[in-house]
Design a protein around this motif. Structure first.
Motif, PDB file in Angstrom:
ATOM      1  N   ASN A  30       0.798  -1.230   0.000  1.00 49.07           N
ATOM      2  CA  ASN A  30       0.000   0.000   0.000  1.00 49.07           C
ATOM      3  C   ASN A  30       0.826   1.273   0.000  1.00 49.07           C
ATOM      4  N   ALA A  31       2.086   1.160   0.441  1.00 48.92           N
ATOM      5  CA  ALA A  31       2.927   2.357   0.407  1.00 48.92           C
ATOM      6  C   ALA A  31       3.282   2.721  -1.031  1.00 48.92           C
ATOM      7  N   ALA A  32       3.208   1.747  -1.937  1.00 45.21           N
ATOM      8  CA  ALA A  32       3.456   2.043  -3.357  1.00 45.21           C
ATOM      9  C   ALA A  32       2.218   2.703  -3.953  1.00 45.21           C
ATOM     10  N   LYS A  92       0.268  16.741 -10.325  1.00 43.74           N
ATOM     11  CA  LYS A  92       0.157  15.387 -10.875  1.00 43.74           C
ATOM     12  C   LYS A  92       0.417  14.334  -9.785  1.00 43.74           C
ATOM     13  N   ASN A  93       1.299  14.654  -8.857  1.00 41.73           N
ATOM     14  CA  ASN A  93       1.650  13.724  -7.773  1.00 41.73           C
ATOM     15  C   ASN A  93       2.549  14.441  -6.760  1.00 41.73           C
ATOM     16  N   ALA A  94       2.920  13.720  -5.713  1.00 43.81           N
ATOM     17  CA  ALA A  94       3.780  14.311  -4.675  1.00 43.81           C
ATOM     18  C   ALA A  94       5.085  14.808  -5.282  1.00 43.81           C
ATOM     19  N   THR A  95       5.617  14.037  -6.208  1.00 41.29           N
ATOM     20  CA  THR A  95       6.895  14.368  -6.833  1.00 41.29           C
ATOM     21  C   THR A  95       6.814  15.727  -7.540  1.00 41.29           C
ATOM     22  N   GLU A 122      14.808  10.639   3.354  1.00 41.01           N
ATOM     23  CA  GLU A 122      13.824  11.052   2.334  1.00 41.01           C
ATOM     24  C   GLU A 122      13.681  10.077   1.177  1.00 41.01           C
ATOM     25  N   HIS A 123      12.494  10.015   0.659  1.00 35.62           N
ATOM     26  CA  HIS A 123      12.232   9.419  -0.656  1.00 35.62           C
ATOM     27  C   HIS A 123      12.962  10.297  -1.669  1.00 35.62           C
ATOM     28  N   HIS A 124      13.417   9.721  -2.774  1.00 31.55           N
ATOM     29  CA  HIS A 124      14.148  10.521  -3.774  1.00 31.55           C
ATOM     30  C   HIS A 124      13.353  11.749  -4.221  1.00 31.55           C
ATOM     31  N   VAL A 170      11.733  17.622   4.838  1.00 31.62           N
ATOM     32  CA  VAL A 170      11.644  16.382   5.617  1.00 31.62           C
ATOM     33  C   VAL A 170      10.310  15.691   5.360  1.00 31.62           C
ATOM     34  N   THR A 171      10.344  14.390   5.546  1.00 25.23           N
ATOM     35  CA  THR A 171       9.120  13.615   5.411  1.00 25.23           C
ATOM     36  C   THR A 171       8.412  13.523   6.759  1.00 25.23           C
ATOM     37  N   TYR A 172       7.085  13.354   6.722  1.00 26.33           N
ATOM     38  CA  TYR A 172       6.322  13.203   7.979  1.00 26.33           C
ATOM     39  C   TYR A 172       6.353  11.735   8.425  1.00 26.33           C
ATOM     40  N   VAL A 173       6.303  10.832   7.415  1.00 24.35           N
ATOM     41  CA  VAL A 173       6.394   9.399   7.698  1.00 24.35           C
ATOM     42  C   VAL A 173       7.396   8.791   6.714  1.00 24.35           C
ATOM     43  N   SER A 174       8.341   8.014   7.240  1.00 23.79           N
ATOM     44  CA  SER A 174       9.338   7.373   6.368  1.00 23.79           C
ATOM     45  C   SER A 174       8.676   6.308   5.500  1.00 23.79           C
ATOM     46  N   ASN A 175       8.986   6.334   4.204  1.00 28.66           N
ATOM     47  CA  ASN A 175       8.371   5.343   3.307  1.00 28.66           C
ATOM     48  C   ASN A 175       9.051   3.981   3.421  1.00 28.66           C
ATOM     49  N   VAL A 176      10.164   3.908   4.149  1.00 29.59           N
ATOM     50  CA  VAL A 176      10.830   2.625   4.353  1.00 29.59           C
ATOM     51  C   VAL A 176      10.565   2.127   5.770  1.00 29.59           C
ATOM     52  N   VAL A 199       7.348  19.821   3.843  1.00 28.66           N
ATOM     53  CA  VAL A 199       7.060  18.496   4.382  1.00 28.66           C
ATOM     54  C   VAL A 199       6.423  17.599   3.316  1.00 28.66           C
ATOM     55  N   ASP A 200       6.984  16.415   3.201  1.00 24.53           N
ATOM     56  CA  ASP A 200       6.459  15.391   2.304  1.00 24.53           C
ATOM     57  C   ASP A 200       5.534  14.494   3.145  1.00 24.53           C
ATOM     58  N   VAL A 201       4.226  14.566   2.857  1.00 25.58           N
ATOM     59  CA  VAL A 201       3.290  13.779   3.680  1.00 25.58           C
ATOM     60  C   VAL A 201       2.682  12.622   2.880  1.00 25.58           C
ATOM     61  N   ALA A 202       3.402  12.207   1.823  1.00 26.31           N
ATOM     62  CA  ALA A 202       2.863  11.163   0.939  1.00 26.31           C
ATOM     63  C   ALA A 202       2.508   9.882   1.695  1.00 26.31           C
ATOM     64  N   GLN A 203       3.330   9.502   2.669  1.00 23.63           N
ATOM     65  CA  GLN A 203       3.045   8.251   3.391  1.00 23.63           C
ATOM     66  C   GLN A 203       2.205   8.492   4.642  1.00 23.63           C
ATOM     67  N   ALA A 204       1.964   9.736   4.965  1.00 22.91           N
ATOM     68  CA  ALA A 204       1.192  10.015   6.182  1.00 22.91           C
ATOM     69  C   ALA A 204      -0.313  10.049   5.898  1.00 22.91           C
ATOM     70  N   PHE A 222       1.577  15.798  -1.347  1.00 17.50           N
ATOM     71  CA  PHE A 222       1.253  14.367  -1.312  1.00 17.50           C
ATOM     72  C   PHE A 222       0.560  13.930  -2.589  1.00 17.50           C
ATOM     73  N   SER A 223       0.519  12.595  -2.763  1.00 16.26           N
ATOM     74  CA  SER A 223      -0.169  11.979  -3.912  1.00 16.26           C
ATOM     75  C   SER A 223      -1.480  11.399  -3.427  1.00 16.26           C
ATOM     76  N   VAL A 224      -2.506  11.519  -4.244  1.00 20.28           N
ATOM     77  CA  VAL A 224      -3.826  11.041  -3.828  1.00 20.28           C
ATOM     78  C   VAL A 224      -3.958   9.521  -4.031  1.00 20.28           C
ATOM     79  N   HIS A 225      -3.129   8.939  -4.925  1.00 19.26           N
ATOM     80  CA  HIS A 225      -3.277   7.499  -5.182  1.00 19.26           C
ATOM     81  C   HIS A 225      -2.878   6.641  -3.999  1.00 19.26           C
ATOM     82  N   LYS A 226      -2.121   7.201  -3.051  1.00 20.25           N
ATOM     83  CA  LYS A 226      -1.745   6.411  -1.884  1.00 20.25           C
ATOM     84  C   LYS A 226      -2.835   6.471  -0.809  1.00 20.25           C
ATOM     85  N   MET A 227      -3.822   7.340  -1.013  1.00 18.18           N
ATOM     86  CA  MET A 227      -4.906   7.455  -0.021  1.00 18.18           C
ATOM     87  C   MET A 227      -6.236   7.061  -0.657  1.00 18.18           C
TER      88      MET A 227
END
Ligand code: PLP
Length: 424
Positions: A30-32, A92-95, A122-124, A170-176, A199-204, A222-227
């Motif tokens: 789901n993190a992907a 288009k996405n978090a990136t 961080e995620h790349h 910084v990220t809010y939640v580590s993707n790893v 703040v990157d909140v993609a995984q949060a 953040f990206s909406v596809h992860k939520m």
């Protein structure tokens, strides 16, 4: 229980996993990206079936309706993260959001010798835009290192802040590693200095409430596809008092108020960053994903996912050959691990080659999980600086969504038992 809301889990003939039906699919990636509930799919389908038109240009009924849906969605996303409507930009996405900040804000605000602090977890997508900018503008990147377990501490950040610091990324939640970073404390370290907090909140966003007032951040993406929403849509938050510090990024339709042969005047609002036709159906469907999450409620989501996390960590204790890399504390349901200490010399046939003296390579392990119907991720998860720091080339990662249940966890551990037997 919530799997019934997600058509993919009852789709007949889904053959992604060794010819089995999707009802046997154990989706732990789901993190992907997360699966989509029927409610979201229906809203997108309905939009194309009944209401499709471009936005901000049609003076006819359909166009006005599309406008209304699109701008209502902006309010929905604004409320979701406790921002103002005009502080929300559809990307288009978090990136893309993070790149947009680096280009539209970083390029105008940073000059040679300025410093940007980036964490090493961080995620790349929240690393490369700053590395790129630093090379182009001759900035100094300062790295916020985690402890030996990959956990960031605010006290280590404080030592890095100087009079030249322009931004902290910084990220809010580590993707790893899946833990929550105490981002809300960073503004205390910044004090009155004019440092942008990005703040990157993609995984949060799928797991915990995200509130820009609580985090006291200047930018957030953040990206909406992860939520549980569609792909092709990201949300970028720009705090209103930062807007005047930015220049347009992409130029084109919908963002200029006057165009002559040599000059143009641009919108003075955050809409200036939505050049061209935006992802309209995705925006409308994305708002439904927010409503879906809100109907379930973060307290129920957190309670459910927390119970699964507790169980996973507890059950891993019975597997001494598994090294769990993620901390349990503050984990939202993203667990990285690797398989070591199995006995390669006793591995059978071709599989013997998969095991190294350090254990089973994550890619090979992921294939063995896939053969057993388990979808999880292997690799560096676009977080190479973190893997380099931890001195591991790659890891396995299982990541939860709100529909995962005990049966998924049982299936995962049954597969792990099987995999161990291969090497015994
Ligand atoms: N940030 C984090 C923490 C992520 O985990 C990801 C994707 O996995 C991204 C950013 C990039 O997301 P996207 O590929 O949707 O732009």
């Amino acid at each position: 229980m919530l799997k019934k809301d997600f058509p993919i889990f009852s789709a007949k003939g889904g053959s992604a996993f060794g010819g089995k039906n999707n009802k046997d699919l154990v989706y732990l990636d789901n993190a992907a990206t997360a699966q989509k509930p029927r409610a979201v799919i229906d809203v997108i389908n309905n939009f194309y079936t009944h209401d499709n038109a471009n936005v901000h240009r049609g003076f006819y009924g359909l166009g006005e309706k599309a406008d209304a849906y699109y701008e209502e969605a902006r309010v929905t996303f604004a409320n979701f993260i406790n921002a103002k409507q005009d502080e929300i930009v559809f990307t288009k996405n978090a990136t893309e959001g993070l790149n947009l900040i680096a280009h539209a804000w970083g390029r105008t605000q940073c000059k040679e010798g300025d410093e940007i602090i980036v964490s090493l977890i961080e995620h790349h997508s929240n690393f490369l835009p700053w590395q790129f900018l630093a090379r182009e503008k001759k900035l100094k990147l300062r790295f916020w290192k985690p402890d030996q377990f990959g956990v960031l501490h605010i006290k280590d950040l404080e030592k890095l802040i100087t009079s030249r610091t322009k931004a902290i990324c910084v990220t809010y939640v580590s993707n790893v590693l899946g833990y929550i970073v105490s981002v809300e404390k960073i503004k205390e370290s910044i004090g009155k200095k004019n440092i942008a907090l990005i703040v990157d909140v993609a995984q949060a966003v799928p797991h915990v409430p995200v509130d820009v007032q609580y985090l006291r951040c200047d930018f957030l993406s953040f990206s909406v596809h992860k939520m549980y929403g569609p792909t092709g849509l990201g949300i970028l938050y720009i705090k209103e008092n930062r807007l005047h510090e930015m220049k347009p990024f992409l130029v084109g339709g919908g963002m200029a108020t006057e165009v002559s042969l040599t000059h143009a005047k641009y919108l003075q609002s955050s809409h200036v960053f939505e050049a061209g036709t935006p992802p309209i159906a995705e925006v409308v469907g994305g708002a439904e994903a927010v409503r879906y999450i809100t109907r379930i409620g973060f307290s129920a989501i957190q309670k459910h996912e927390h119970a699964l996390v507790e169980d996973i960590f507890h059950r891993f204790e019975a597997y001494p050959f598994v090294r769990v890399l993620s901390p349990k504390e503050g984990n939202v349901g993203v667990v990285a691990f690797d398989i070591q200490g199995v006995h390669p010399v006793r591995g059978r046939g071709a599989l013997r080659a998969l095991a190294t003296s350090n254990g089973v390579h994550p890619h090979d392990a992921a294939s063995l999980f896939a053969e057993r119907g388990i979808a999880l991720r292997a690799g560096h998860h676009c977080a190479m600086p973190l893997h380099t720091f931890l001195k591991i080339p790659a890891s396995l990662r299982l990541s939860l969504g709100l529909y995962n249940d005990e049966r998924d966890i049982d299936a995962f551990f049954k597969a792990l038992d099987d995999i161990k037997k291969i090497f015994d």
